[in-house]
Scaffold this active site. Structure first.
Site, PDB file in Angstrom:
ATOM      1  N   HIS A 157     -26.049  -7.881  14.128  1.00 26.78           N
ATOM      2  CA  HIS A 157     -25.131  -6.808  13.412  1.00 26.78           C
ATOM      3  C   HIS A 157     -25.577  -6.342  12.078  1.00 26.78           C
ATOM      4  O   HIS A 157     -26.049  -7.453  11.241  1.00 26.78           O
ATOM      5  CB  HIS A 157     -23.583  -6.995  13.847  1.00 26.78           C
ATOM      6  CG  HIS A 157     -23.051  -7.616  12.716  1.00 26.78           C
ATOM      7  ND1 HIS A 157     -21.687  -8.413  13.038  1.00 26.78           N
ATOM      8  CD2 HIS A 157     -23.211  -8.136  11.676  1.00 26.78           C
ATOM      9  CE1 HIS A 157     -21.403  -9.338  12.253  1.00 26.78           C
ATOM     10  NE2 HIS A 157     -22.284  -9.171  11.315  1.00 26.78           N
ATOM     11  N   GLU A 162     -22.046  -3.524  16.103  1.00 26.15           N
ATOM     12  CA  GLU A 162     -22.194  -4.787  17.027  1.00 26.15           C
ATOM     13  C   GLU A 162     -23.198  -4.319  17.940  1.00 26.15           C
ATOM     14  O   GLU A 162     -23.481  -3.297  18.175  1.00 26.15           O
ATOM     15  CB  GLU A 162     -20.751  -5.335  17.374  1.00 26.15           C
ATOM     16  CG  GLU A 162     -19.847  -5.407  16.367  1.00 26.15           C
ATOM     17  CD  GLU A 162     -20.020  -7.114  15.701  1.00 26.15           C
ATOM     18  OE1 GLU A 162     -21.221  -7.465  15.787  1.00 26.15           O
ATOM     19  OE2 GLU A 162     -19.309  -7.524  15.149  1.00 26.15           O
TER      20      GLU A 162
HETATM   21  C1  F6R Z   1     -20.442  -7.528   5.577  1.00 23.78           C
HETATM   22  C2  F6R Z   1     -21.176  -7.288   6.712  1.00 23.78           C
HETATM   23  C3  F6R Z   1     -21.802  -8.162   7.701  1.00 23.78           C
HETATM   24  C4  F6R Z   1     -22.413  -9.163   6.900  1.00 23.78           C
HETATM   25  C5  F6R Z   1     -23.072 -10.276   8.139  1.00 23.78           C
HETATM   26  C6  F6R Z   1     -23.612 -11.464   7.693  1.00 23.78           C
HETATM   27  O1  F6R Z   1     -19.861  -6.466   4.888  1.00 23.78           O
HETATM   28  O2  F6R Z   1     -21.150  -5.920   6.973  1.00 23.78           O
HETATM   29  O3  F6R Z   1     -22.765  -7.335   8.454  1.00 23.78           O
HETATM   30  O4  F6R Z   1     -23.395  -8.941   6.200  1.00 23.78           O
HETATM   31  O5  F6R Z   1     -21.956 -10.621   9.030  1.00 23.78           O
HETATM   32  O6  F6R Z   1     -22.482 -12.155   7.098  1.00 23.78           O
HETATM   33  P1  F6R Z   1     -22.830 -13.346   6.049  1.00 23.78           P
HETATM   34  O7  F6R Z   1     -23.496 -13.033   4.863  1.00 23.78           O
HETATM   35  O8  F6R Z   1     -21.350 -14.039   5.702  1.00 23.78           O
HETATM   36  O9  F6R Z   1     -23.610 -14.449   6.883  1.00 23.78           O
END
Ligand code: F6R
Length: 267
Positions: A157, A162
Site C-alpha cells: 500500500h 490498499e
Molecule cells: C503512513 C502511510 C503508510 C506507511 C506504510 C509503511 O503515513 O501512509 O503507507 O508509509 O504503512 O509503514 P512503516 O514505515 O511503519 O513500515
C-alpha cells in the site's frame, strides 16, 4: 555523514538507489527533501511537501530537525500535507498521526501551525467526502505538491490505498477518501495499538491520483519485511493489487531509496 548509493538501478522507468542501511537511505531522503525545498523556494517562493508517518520516516525527520537546529534549513515558507489519518481519532490521541507529526517533526521546526495540514479524524462521517475534497483543493490552491514522501506497506500500500481488484486505470484515478484498512495493515499496527482488535479499522487517505500528481515522489523502503513488496512493485506489472507498482505511472518523477535488506528481492 552522507553515503553515496552503493548501487543505482533503473526499474520500470524509475530511479532506484540502494543504500547499505536504513540510516544512509534516510539521510538520502532528507537531503532530497531539503533540495526540493531549496529549489521550490527559488522558483515559487515556497515549498509544498506531502509527508508520511510510520516507522520508516522517523529517521528522515530526525535529520531534517538536525539540519534545522544547525541553522541550515528553515520551514518558514513550507506547507505540509500529510498522507493519512486514522478514522475516527482525535488529533490529541497519542496514536493519531497528528500526534506523530508533532512529536517527530513539527514541535522542533519553524513551520507555521496553519501551514501543517492533516486530514481530520474527527470529521463526521457524512462530511468525510467533502472534507477529503477540500483537502485536495487546498493542495491545488497551494500550487500542488513539490514532493511526496512515501513508505510502502508490506502489502504494497501507499498512504492507505490498499490492494484492490480495480483496474490500474481506475486505481490511478482514486481520490482522497475514507477507506477500510487491509488485514495486513491492521496486523502491522497491532503492536502500536496493543492488539489487532484495538487497531482503528478505517482511515482517511490521500488518493493515488493526488500522490501521482506530485512533482517528485520519494519512496523510502527499509528492512527485510519490505523486500517482497519492493520486488513486486519494481519488477512486476503495474497492478492495483500492489498499489506501489502504480508509481510507474509517474516513473520519471519517482525515486526509490532502498536499503540492502529491502532490496533483497531485486537480485
Ligand atoms: C503512513 C502511510 C503508510 C506507511 C506504510 C509503511 O503515513 O501512509 O503507507 O508509509 O504503512 O509503514 P512503516 O514505515 O511503519 O513500515
Amino acid at each position: 555523514m552522507k553515503t553515496p548509493p552503493s548501487r543505482t538501478l533503473f526499474l520500470s522507468g524509475m530511479d532506484v538507489k540502494l543504500y547499505p542501511d536504513p540510516e544512509s537511505a534516510s539521510i538520502a531522503a532528507a537531503m532530497l527533501i531539503e533540495q526540493v525545498i531549496v529549489d521550490a523556494r527559488a522558483k515559487r517562493g515556497k515549498a509544498v511537501l506531502g509527508l508520511a508517518t510510520g516507522s520508516t520516516p522517523r529517521r528522515v525527520y530526525a535529520h531534517l530537525v538536525a539540519r534545522h537546529r544547525a541553522g541550515e534549513l528553515s520551514f518558514r515558507d513550507v506547507s505540509t500535507y500529510n498522507l493519512d489519518e486514522y478514522y475516527p481519532i482525535a488529533a490529541n490521541d497519542p496514536l493519531s498521526y497528528h500526534t506523530y507529526m508533532y512529536d517527530n517533526l513539527f514541535k522542533f521546526i519553524d513551520l507555521a501551525p496553519e501551514r501543517a495540514h492533516l486530514l481530520d479524524g474527527t470529521i463526521s462521517e457524512g462530511l468525510a467526502g467533502a472534507h477529503a475534497g477540500l483537502f485536495e483543493r487546498s493542495i491545488e490552491a497551494d500550487g500542488g505538491l513539490d514532493a511526496q514522501l512515501l513508505g510502502i506497506g508490506r502489502n504494497g500500500h501507499i498512504g492507505f490505498n490498499e490492494p484492490s481488484d480495480l483496474t490500474p486505470e481506475a486505481a490511478i484515478k482514486l481520490g482522497t477518501r475514507l477507506v477500510e484498512l487491509h488485514p495486513t495493515t491492521r496486523s502491522d499496527a497491532a503492536a502500536e495499538f496493543g492488539s489487532v482488535e484495538r487497531v482503528i479499522p478505517r482511515a482517511l487517505t490521500l488518493g493515488i491520483a493526488t500522490i501521482l500528481s506530485a512533482r517528485s515522489i520519494i519512496m523510502l523502503a527499509t528492512g527485510p519485511h519490505k523486500a517482497e513488496a519492493v520486488a513486486g512493485a519494481l519488477l512486476g506489472p503495474a497492478t492495483a493489487q500492489l498499489p506501489a507498482s502504480l508509481l510507474s505511472y509517474a516513473a520519471a518523477r519517482t525515486t526509490w531509496l532502498i536499503d540492502h535488506a529491502a532490496a533483497r528481492g531485486l537480485e
